[in-house]
Scaffold this motif. Structure first.
Motif, PDB file in Angstrom:
ATOM      1  N   UNK A 196       4.967 -24.532   7.856  1.00 16.52           N
ATOM      2  CA  UNK A 196       3.638 -25.116   8.045  1.00 16.52           C
ATOM      3  C   UNK A 196       3.385 -26.312   7.133  1.00 16.52           C
ATOM      4  N   UNK A 197       4.330 -26.601   6.253  1.00 12.86           N
ATOM      5  CA  UNK A 197       4.203 -27.753   5.368  1.00 12.86           C
ATOM      6  C   UNK A 197       3.382 -27.493   4.123  1.00 12.86           C
ATOM      7  N   UNK A 198       3.148 -26.243   3.793  1.00  7.82           N
ATOM      8  CA  UNK A 198       2.359 -25.887   2.608  1.00  7.82           C
ATOM      9  C   UNK A 198       3.312 -25.399   1.513  1.00  7.82           C
ATOM     10  N   UNK A 199       3.915 -26.355   0.819  1.00  9.42           N
ATOM     11  CA  UNK A 199       4.917 -26.034  -0.200  1.00  9.42           C
ATOM     12  C   UNK A 199       4.361 -25.156  -1.326  1.00  9.42           C
ATOM     13  N   UNK A 200       3.162 -25.431  -1.848  1.00 10.28           N
ATOM     14  CA  UNK A 200       2.661 -24.571  -2.929  1.00 10.28           C
ATOM     15  C   UNK A 200       2.523 -23.098  -2.515  1.00 10.28           C
ATOM     16  N   UNK A 201       2.020 -22.850  -1.307  1.00 15.62           N
ATOM     17  CA  UNK A 201       1.892 -21.459  -0.856  1.00 15.62           C
ATOM     18  C   UNK A 201       3.260 -20.844  -0.596  1.00 15.62           C
ATOM     19  N   UNK A 202       4.190 -21.644  -0.092  1.00  9.35           N
ATOM     20  CA  UNK A 202       5.550 -21.149   0.142  1.00  9.35           C
ATOM     21  C   UNK A 202       6.190 -20.737  -1.181  1.00  9.35           C
ATOM     22  N   UNK A 203       6.101 -21.604  -2.171  1.00  4.18           N
ATOM     23  CA  UNK A 203       6.686 -21.314  -3.487  1.00  4.18           C
ATOM     24  C   UNK A 203       6.039 -20.079  -4.098  1.00  4.18           C
ATOM     25  N   UNK A 204       4.715 -19.967  -3.960  1.00  2.00           N
ATOM     26  CA  UNK A 204       4.006 -18.806  -4.511  1.00  2.00           C
ATOM     27  C   UNK A 204       4.509 -17.516  -3.869  1.00  2.00           C
ATOM     28  N   UNK A 205       4.712 -17.527  -2.557  1.00  2.00           N
ATOM     29  CA  UNK A 205       5.207 -16.328  -1.873  1.00  2.00           C
ATOM     30  C   UNK A 205       6.624 -15.995  -2.327  1.00  2.00           C
ATOM     31  N   UNK A 206       7.486 -17.009  -2.418  1.00  2.00           N
ATOM     32  CA  UNK A 206       8.862 -16.777  -2.872  1.00  2.00           C
ATOM     33  C   UNK A 206       8.868 -16.206  -4.289  1.00  2.00           C
ATOM     34  N   UNK A 207       8.055 -16.769  -5.171  1.00  2.00           N
ATOM     35  CA  UNK A 207       8.012 -16.297  -6.556  1.00  2.00           C
ATOM     36  C   UNK A 207       7.453 -14.875  -6.649  1.00  2.00           C
ATOM     37  N   UNK A 208       6.461 -14.565  -5.821  1.00  2.34           N
ATOM     38  CA  UNK A 208       5.897 -13.213  -5.838  1.00  2.34           C
ATOM     39  C   UNK A 208       6.917 -12.196  -5.374  1.00  2.34           C
ATOM     40  N   UNK A 209       7.805 -12.597  -4.471  1.00  3.50           N
ATOM     41  CA  UNK A 209       8.810 -11.673  -3.947  1.00  3.50           C
ATOM     42  C   UNK A 209      10.028 -11.503  -4.825  1.00  3.50           C
ATOM     43  N   UNK A 210      10.296 -12.433  -5.716  1.00  3.58           N
ATOM     44  CA  UNK A 210      11.499 -12.379  -6.545  1.00  3.58           C
ATOM     45  C   UNK A 210      11.680 -11.078  -7.318  1.00  3.58           C
ATOM     46  N   UNK A 211      10.671 -10.592  -8.020  1.00  2.00           N
ATOM     47  CA  UNK A 211      10.897  -9.360  -8.792  1.00  2.00           C
ATOM     48  C   UNK A 211      10.997  -8.104  -7.945  1.00  2.00           C
ATOM     49  N   UNK A 212      10.640  -8.203  -6.688  1.00  2.00           N
ATOM     50  CA  UNK A 212      10.658  -7.026  -5.834  1.00  2.00           C
ATOM     51  C   UNK A 212      12.051  -6.794  -5.309  1.00  2.00           C
ATOM     52  N   UNK A 270       0.820  -1.218   0.000  1.00  3.29           N
ATOM     53  CA  UNK A 270       0.000   0.000   0.000  1.00  3.29           C
ATOM     54  C   UNK A 270       0.853   1.267   0.000  1.00  3.29           C
ATOM     55  N   UNK A 271       1.939   1.277   0.806  1.00  4.75           N
ATOM     56  CA  UNK A 271       2.765   2.483   0.903  1.00  4.75           C
ATOM     57  C   UNK A 271       3.832   2.549  -0.189  1.00  4.75           C
ATOM     58  N   UNK A 272       3.912   1.496  -1.011  1.00  8.95           N
ATOM     59  CA  UNK A 272       4.827   1.521  -2.143  1.00  8.95           C
ATOM     60  C   UNK A 272       6.285   1.275  -1.788  1.00  8.95           C
ATOM     61  N   UNK A 273       6.537   0.321  -0.897  1.00 10.64           N
ATOM     62  CA  UNK A 273       7.909  -0.034  -0.542  1.00 10.64           C
ATOM     63  C   UNK A 273       8.175  -1.466  -0.991  1.00 10.64           C
ATOM     64  N   UNK A 274       8.574  -1.638  -2.271  1.00  9.15           N
ATOM     65  CA  UNK A 274       8.745  -2.994  -2.799  1.00  9.15           C
ATOM     66  C   UNK A 274       9.848  -3.788  -2.106  1.00  9.15           C
ATOM     67  N   UNK A 275      10.878  -3.115  -1.638  1.00 10.97           N
ATOM     68  CA  UNK A 275      11.959  -3.831  -0.952  1.00 10.97           C
ATOM     69  C   UNK A 275      11.433  -4.497   0.314  1.00 10.97           C
ATOM     70  N   UNK A 276      10.719  -3.739   1.144  1.00 11.07           N
ATOM     71  CA  UNK A 276      10.182  -4.307   2.378  1.00 11.07           C
ATOM     72  C   UNK A 276       9.098  -5.343   2.082  1.00 11.07           C
ATOM     73  N   UNK A 277       8.323  -5.103   1.040  1.00  8.10           N
ATOM     74  CA  UNK A 277       7.311  -6.082   0.643  1.00  8.10           C
ATOM     75  C   UNK A 277       7.984  -7.395   0.241  1.00  8.10           C
ATOM     76  N   UNK A 278       9.072  -7.294  -0.519  1.00  8.53           N
ATOM     77  CA  UNK A 278       9.792  -8.498  -0.936  1.00  8.53           C
ATOM     78  C   UNK A 278      10.396  -9.251   0.238  1.00  8.53           C
TER      79      UNK A 278
END
Length: 170
Positions: free
Chosen positions: A154-170, A133-141
């Protein structure tokens, strides 16, 4: 905090009386001295307001929480959570979104280290939303990385991978 290297850090200072003050600026560990550049810039000199006093108090509370968090003993983690929640409440009342996000991240780390990953995931997600919301991609990543680590725990590999992938470009 290693994620804070090469970042500007803002601090608030309130003097109770007029005078000449000396600030000492140094790294926490001597081995960190060569990592960065240090300097002080006074951005505003004025009488403190009630809001300034609230904000400075919340910043001090969050700093105390961080020190408790670093100890990582169960009783210290419990105290860190109390302190982060107290700081969070004040930052919310001041509508200080970046500090709110930082307090939520600290609360998430407290839960993560304390082996409470469900609570950690919730705090990290709230923090991430605010950083976005505040536009800080570094902290978001950085927060997305921690979300990924939490979902992995928590053992949820698909959600973990999704979070890691979403953070990569940031």
């Amino acid at each position: 905090n290693p994620s804070d290297l090469n970042r500007t850090k803002w601090i608030s200072v309130i003097a109770e009386s007029a005078g000449v003050y000396t600030f000492e600026l140094r790294p926490r560990q001597a081995s960190d001295a060569a990592i960065g550049r240090y300097g002080i810039e006074l951005t505003e000199l004025r009488p403190a307001t009630a809001e300034d006093r609230l904000r400075t108090g919340a910043e001090q509370t969050a700093a105390q929480a961080f020190l408790q968090l670093r100890e990582a003993r169960p009783e210290d983690l419990a105290q860190a959570a109390v302190l982060y929640r107290k700081a969070l409440e004040t930052f919310q009342s001041l509508d200080d979104r970046p500090q709110e996000a930082a307090a939520l991240y600290g609360l998430g780390m407290t839960h993560y280290i304390g082996k409470q990953p469900t609570e950690a995931a919730a705090a990290f997600e709230q923090s991430r939303e605010i950083w976005q919301e505040v536009g800080d991609p570094r902290q978001e990543g950085l927060t997305l990385n921690q979300i990924g680590r939490t979902w992995r725990l928590l053992g949820d590999a698909p959600r973990a991978i999704a979070a890691f992938q979403q953070g990569l470009p940031l």
